[in-house]
Design an enzyme around this catalytic site. Structure first.
Site, short mmCIF file in Angstrom:
data_model
loop_
_atom_site.label_atom_id
_atom_site.label_comp_id
_atom_site.label_asym_id
_atom_site.label_seq_id
_atom_site.Cartn_x
_atom_site.Cartn_y
_atom_site.Cartn_z
N CYS A 10 13.30 136.15 57.24
CA CYS A 10 13.14 137.20 56.56
C CYS A 10 14.04 137.26 55.33
O CYS A 10 14.03 137.55 54.22
CB CYS A 10 13.28 138.61 57.32
SG CYS A 10 14.61 138.57 58.35
N HIS A 69 18.04 144.40 56.27
CA HIS A 69 19.16 143.68 56.07
C HIS A 69 19.81 144.11 54.43
O HIS A 69 18.65 144.28 53.69
CB HIS A 69 18.79 142.07 55.83
CG HIS A 69 18.32 141.56 57.20
ND1 HIS A 69 19.01 141.65 58.16
CD2 HIS A 69 17.29 141.07 57.27
CE1 HIS A 69 18.34 141.15 59.19
NE2 HIS A 69 17.11 140.61 58.72
P1 NAD Z 1 9.00 139.19 69.34
O1 NAD Z 1 9.93 138.85 70.67
O2 NAD Z 1 9.04 140.63 68.88
O3 NAD Z 1 7.57 138.67 69.65
C1 NAD Z 1 7.25 137.37 70.19
C2 NAD Z 1 6.05 137.54 70.76
O4 NAD Z 1 5.69 136.28 71.50
C3 NAD Z 1 5.95 138.61 71.90
O5 NAD Z 1 4.78 139.43 72.04
C4 NAD Z 1 5.87 137.72 73.22
O6 NAD Z 1 5.30 138.18 74.47
C5 NAD Z 1 5.25 136.55 73.00
N1 NAD Z 1 5.67 135.34 73.65
C6 NAD Z 1 6.74 134.85 74.31
N2 NAD Z 1 7.01 133.80 74.93
C7 NAD Z 1 5.63 133.28 74.40
C8 NAD Z 1 5.01 132.07 74.90
N3 NAD Z 1 5.66 131.23 75.52
N4 NAD Z 1 3.50 131.63 74.45
C9 NAD Z 1 2.97 132.92 73.53
N5 NAD Z 1 3.72 133.90 73.36
C10 NAD Z 1 4.91 134.18 73.74
O7 NAD Z 1 9.66 138.12 68.30
P2 NAD Z 1 9.39 138.26 66.62
O8 NAD Z 1 10.56 139.00 66.15
O9 NAD Z 1 8.13 138.87 66.38
O10 NAD Z 1 9.78 136.92 66.36
C11 NAD Z 1 8.74 135.96 66.26
C12 NAD Z 1 9.08 134.76 65.03
O11 NAD Z 1 9.25 135.36 63.73
C13 NAD Z 1 10.41 134.05 65.52
O12 NAD Z 1 10.44 132.82 64.87
C14 NAD Z 1 11.54 134.85 64.51
O13 NAD Z 1 12.78 134.17 64.11
C15 NAD Z 1 10.76 135.12 63.29
N6 NAD Z 1 11.06 136.14 62.59
C16 NAD Z 1 11.50 137.47 63.12
C17 NAD Z 1 11.86 138.54 62.17
C18 NAD Z 1 12.19 139.75 62.83
O14 NAD Z 1 12.72 140.37 62.26
N7 NAD Z 1 11.71 140.20 63.96
C19 NAD Z 1 11.50 138.27 60.79
C20 NAD Z 1 11.09 137.09 60.23
C21 NAD Z 1 10.94 136.14 61.07
#
Ligand code: NAD
Length: 342
Positions: free
Chosen positions: A145, A224
Site C-alpha cells: 500500500c 498512512h
Molecule cells: P489478513 O490477515 O487480513 O488476511 C489473510 C487471509 O489469509 C485471512 O483470511 C487468513 O485466514 C488467510 N490465510 C492465512 N493463512 C493462510 C494459508 N496458509 N492459506 C490460505 N489462506 C490463509 O491479511 P491482509 O492484510 O489481507 O494481507 C494479505 C497480503 O496483502 C499480505 O501480503 C500483506 O502484506 C498485503 N497487504 C496488506 C495491506 C493491509 O493494510 N492490510 C495492504 C497492502 C498489502
C-alpha cells in the site's frame, strides 16, 4: 496468447485484501470469481457464504470442521486451483512465497501481494509503471500500500520533470481497523532499520529513482501519511505545474485544509460520505495546500488508505497477465469506472 473472454479467478485468503479483491473482480465483465479460500471457519468464512462467493478450504483436512459449523464449502484449495486461470494470493506476509509451488504444480498464474519479496515473481506491479511488463506473465507481485501510494505521485513527476532525489517520511497506521495489535499502543514506534525498505520497494518498480525513506508507526487505524521532499531536475517547475500534472492522473485526488480537511480521519469520513463501499478510499490523497515548490524542491503530504489502494492495481494486473487488454490506460479507466473511482 491466452484466449479467454472471461478470466477465471480464485482468491486465496479471504481477509482484509482478499475480500476486497474478490468484490472488485465481481464488478468486472471480463473476469469472474470462481472461489475464495479460508483456513478457519471464522466470521469471514460465513461472510463469503453470505456474499455468495464459493468457499474452499486451504487445508482439505479441515473441510469437515467448516461443515460441522454450518458453513457451506465446495472443496479444498487444490480443487479450486483446477478450475481457474489465475489465483490472487492474499495470504499473510511470507505465505505467498510458500504457496507459489502449489500454483506452479497446478499450472495457474498467480499474483502475490506486497508482503512478499520482489523475488517471488521478479515483477513488481503498479498499473502506471509496469502494466506492459506484466502482459502475459505467469507471476507478478502487486507492491504494498505504501509503495503503491508513493509510485502514484512519483511516477508522473519523474516522467514529466525528472526527479533528482526523493526523501519520504512514512507515518504508518499502527494496525488495520479490525486488528488489535499496534493500535493499542499509546506510543510512536520508529522503524530502526534505516533507511527503511519502502524506498527499496519503490525501486523494484522505478529502478533508476534515487529514493530513501524512514518510517514510524503511530496509534491510528486511519491511513498512512507520507511527508515527501523531492528535488526536481527540470528548472522553473511551479506548484501549479505539479498540481495540474497530478490532476490529470487517475487514482490521485486532492483535499484541502482550507476546506477543513486536515486529518486522515476526515478523509475516511469523506469516503463514507461518498458512499464508498466499506468506507474505502482507493485513490492516493494529496493535500493541495500542503504542496509547495521552492526553487527545485517540491514538498508535499499525501495519505494512503492501506486496505484499499492496492485493489484497483490487482484488477489491472489480472487484465494484463491474462492478456485481456493491451492498453494500460484503457484498463485503468475500466477498473476505475467499475469501482466508482471517478
Ligand atoms: P489478513 O490477515 O487480513 O488476511 C489473510 C487471509 O489469509 C485471512 O483470511 C487468513 O485466514 C488467510 N490465510 C492465512 N493463512 C493462510 C494459508 N496458509 N492459506 C490460505 N489462506 C490463509 O491479511 P491482509 O492484510 O489481507 O494481507 C494479505 C497480503 O496483502 C499480505 O501480503 C500483506 O502484506 C498485503 N497487504 C496488506 C495491506 C493491509 O493494510 N492490510 C495492504 C497492502 C498489502
Amino acid at each position: 496468447m491466452v484466449n479467454v473472454m472471461v478470466a477465471r479467478i480464485a482468491v486465496n485468503g479471504f481477509g482484509t485484501i482478499g475480500k476486497r479483491v474478490a468484490r472488485a473482480v465481481r464488478l468486472q465483465d471480463d473476469m469472474e470469481i470462481v472461489g475464495v479460500t479460508k483456513t478457519r471457519p471464522t466470521y469471514e468464512a460465513r461472510l463469503a457464504n453470505r456474499e455468495g462467493f464459493p468457499l474452499y478450504v486451504a487445508d482439505s483436512a479441515k473441510i469437515s470442521e467448516f461443515r460441522e459449523q454450518g458453513i457451506q464449502v465446495e472443496g479444498s484449495l487444490s480443487d479450486l486451483l483446477t478450475k481457474v486461470d489465475l489465483v490472487v494470493d492474499c495470504t499473510p506476509e511470507g505465505r505467498g512465497a510458500e504457496n507459489k509451488k502449489l500454483y506452479e504444480e497446478a499450472g495457474v498464474k498467480a499474483i502475490f501481494q506486497g508482503g512478499e519479496e520482489h523475488e517471488v515473481s521478479n515483477l513488481s506491479f503498479n498499473a502506471f509503471a509496469s502494466y506492459d511488463q506484466a502482459y502475459g506473465r505467469k507471476f507478478a507481485r502487486v507492491v504494498s500500500c505504501n509503495t503503491t501510494g508513493l509510485i502514484r505521485t512519483l511516477y508522473p513527476l519523474d516522467r514529466m520533470f525528472r526527479i533528482e532525489e526523493v526523501f519520504a517520511a512514512i507515518i504508518r497506521r499502527g494496525a488495520d481497523p479490525a486488528e488489535s495489535k499496534g493500535s493499542a499502543l499509546n506510543a510512536v514506534e520508529p522503524s530502526l532499520h534505516v533507511p527503511t525498505h519502502h524506498g527499496l520497494d519503490v525501486r523494484t518498480v522505478m529502478p533508476g529513482l534515487k529514493i530513501s525513506t524512514m518510517a514510524a508507526k503511530v496509534p491510528t487505524t486511519n491511513m498512512h501519511v507520507h511527508c515527501i521532499y523531492a528535488r526536481l531536475k527540470k528548472q522553473g517547475v511551479t506548484t501549479s505545474d505539479v498540481l495540474s500534472l497530478w490532476d490529470q492522473m487517475p487514482r490521485i485526488k486532492f483535499v484541502s485544509g482550507k476546506h477543513g480537511i486536515r486529518t486522515s480521519g476526515q478523509i475516511m469520513e469523506i469516503a463514507r460520505d461518498l458512499g464508498r463501499h466499506g468506507g474505502d478510499f482507493a485513490e492516493t490523497i494529496v493535500w493541495e495546500d500542503g504542496t509547495h515548490v521552492d526553487g527545485s524542491t517540491l514538498y508535499y503530504y499525501q495519505a494512503v488508505h492501506q486496505e484499499s489502494d492496492v485493489i484497483p492495481e490487482n484488477i489491472d494486473c489480472i487484465r494484463s497477465m491474462m492478456e485481456i487488454e493491451k492498453d494500460a490506460s484503457k484498463s485503468i479507466r475500466k477498473t476505475d469506472r467499475s469501482l466508482g473511482l471517478v
